[in-house]
Design a protein around this motif. Structure first.
Motif, PDB file in Angstrom:
ATOM      1  N   ARG A  34       0.834  -1.205   0.000  1.00  0.00           N
ATOM      2  CA  ARG A  34       0.000   0.000   0.000  1.00  0.00           C
ATOM      3  C   ARG A  34       0.864   1.248   0.000  1.00  0.00           C
ATOM      4  O   ARG A  34       0.549   2.238  -0.659  1.00  0.00           O
ATOM      5  CB  ARG A  34      -0.944  -0.001   1.212  1.00  0.00           C
ATOM      6  N   LYS A  35       1.986   1.214   0.715  1.00  0.00           N
ATOM      7  CA  LYS A  35       2.897   2.362   0.732  1.00  0.00           C
ATOM      8  C   LYS A  35       3.532   2.567  -0.639  1.00  0.00           C
ATOM      9  O   LYS A  35       3.717   3.710  -1.087  1.00  0.00           O
ATOM     10  CB  LYS A  35       3.975   2.150   1.799  1.00  0.00           C
ATOM     11  N   LYS A  36       3.846   1.482  -1.322  1.00  0.00           N
ATOM     12  CA  LYS A  36       4.412   1.595  -2.666  1.00  0.00           C
ATOM     13  C   LYS A  36       3.422   2.244  -3.628  1.00  0.00           C
ATOM     14  O   LYS A  36       3.776   3.119  -4.418  1.00  0.00           O
ATOM     15  CB  LYS A  36       4.817   0.215  -3.186  1.00  0.00           C
ATOM     16  N   ILE A  37       2.171   1.799  -3.555  1.00  0.00           N
ATOM     17  CA  ILE A  37       1.139   2.370  -4.416  1.00  0.00           C
ATOM     18  C   ILE A  37       0.960   3.856  -4.117  1.00  0.00           C
ATOM     19  O   ILE A  37       0.864   4.694  -5.026  1.00  0.00           O
ATOM     20  CB  ILE A  37      -0.188   1.612  -4.237  1.00  0.00           C
ATOM     21  N   LYS A  38       0.941   4.189  -2.835  1.00  0.00           N
ATOM     22  CA  LYS A  38       0.778   5.588  -2.438  1.00  0.00           C
ATOM     23  C   LYS A  38       1.935   6.439  -2.956  1.00  0.00           C
ATOM     24  O   LYS A  38       1.721   7.572  -3.417  1.00  0.00           O
ATOM     25  CB  LYS A  38       0.681   5.683  -0.919  1.00  0.00           C
ATOM     26  N   THR A  39       3.152   5.905  -2.895  1.00  0.00           N
ATOM     27  CA  THR A  39       4.317   6.648  -3.377  1.00  0.00           C
ATOM     28  C   THR A  39       4.251   6.848  -4.884  1.00  0.00           C
ATOM     29  O   THR A  39       4.499   7.946  -5.394  1.00  0.00           O
ATOM     30  CB  THR A  39       5.614   5.911  -3.003  1.00  0.00           C
TER      31      THR A  39
END
Length: 217
Positions: free
Chosen positions: A21-26
């Motif tokens: 989820r953090k990767k997608i957000k970034t």
């Protein structure tokens, strides 16, 4: 692209862990920063350093997610969806019926994006040579994946001339739809243009319009 503009709704994607989820957000933050800067000052004037600052990440983080600035503008999020849906269609379904279903599904997903972002991306693909070149490279890779799906459906060799031509004819048609849409001021619905393109690929040009212009070499 913000989280609200992601091509996937919660129902379309599996439950992801915190890291994913953090990767997608970034990725979405980097893309959103890029689109905002390009609208403000143009593509050529926008630098990776500016994008990183606007997205509140380091330049190295930008490059970790996107090898080039052109890759930030282009999007390949739809490819896995298209291929998965093609493979999920009934084996006895005519190939072009499957393609129409998948293209309509892809357009349904793109409807969740900001229309202004869709138009900006298409415009840049026409106006910026570096993006256009990278776009062709990206679509060639998509064509390779499509060849594999077509070969699975037909039992043919994915490297055969027939499979390669069939797959790349479809990819080329989709590229031309996007370019046509941008070159004509985004007139008309993208969905209608896609259906027209699929009609041509499935049935040919049809009879010449006797009342229309006649183009000759």
């Amino acid at each position: 692209m913000t989280a609200a503009q992601s091509p996937y709704s919660p129902a379309d994607r599996p439950r992801l862990g915190l890291r994913e989820r953090k990767k997608i957000k970034t990725r979405e933050a980097i893309r959103a920063a890029t689109y905002a800067l390009v609208k403000e000052q143009g593509y050529d004037a926008t630098t990776i350093e500016q994008i990183a600052e606007r997205a509140e990440v380091s330049p190295s983080t930008v490059f970790r997610y996107f090898p080039t600035k052109e890759d930030i503008v282009l999007t390949d999020e739809y490819d896995p969806v298209m291929l998965a849906e093609l493979r999920a269609r009934p084996e006895d379904e005519p190939w072009m019926d499957s393609v129409r279903h998948v293209m309509r599904r892809t357009l349904d997903l793109s409807d969740r994006e900001d229309p202004e972002v869709l138009r900006l991306r298409a415009h840049l693909g026409v106006q910026v040579p570096a993006i256009r070149s990278r776009y062709f490279e990206s679509m060639t890779e998509t064509g390779r994946l499509l060849r594999e799906a077509l070969a699975e459906r037909t039992g043919r060799d994915p490297e055969s001339l027939e499979v390669r031509v069939s797959a790349m004819a479809l990819i080329g048609g989709m590229m031309e739809v996007s370019m046509y849409w941008a070159e004509n001021g985004f007139e008309g619905e993208l969905r209608d243009l896609m259906e027209r393109a699929l009609d041509v690929m499935e049935h040919g040009l049809g009879p010449e319009n006797p009342s229309g212009p006649r183009h000759r070499p």
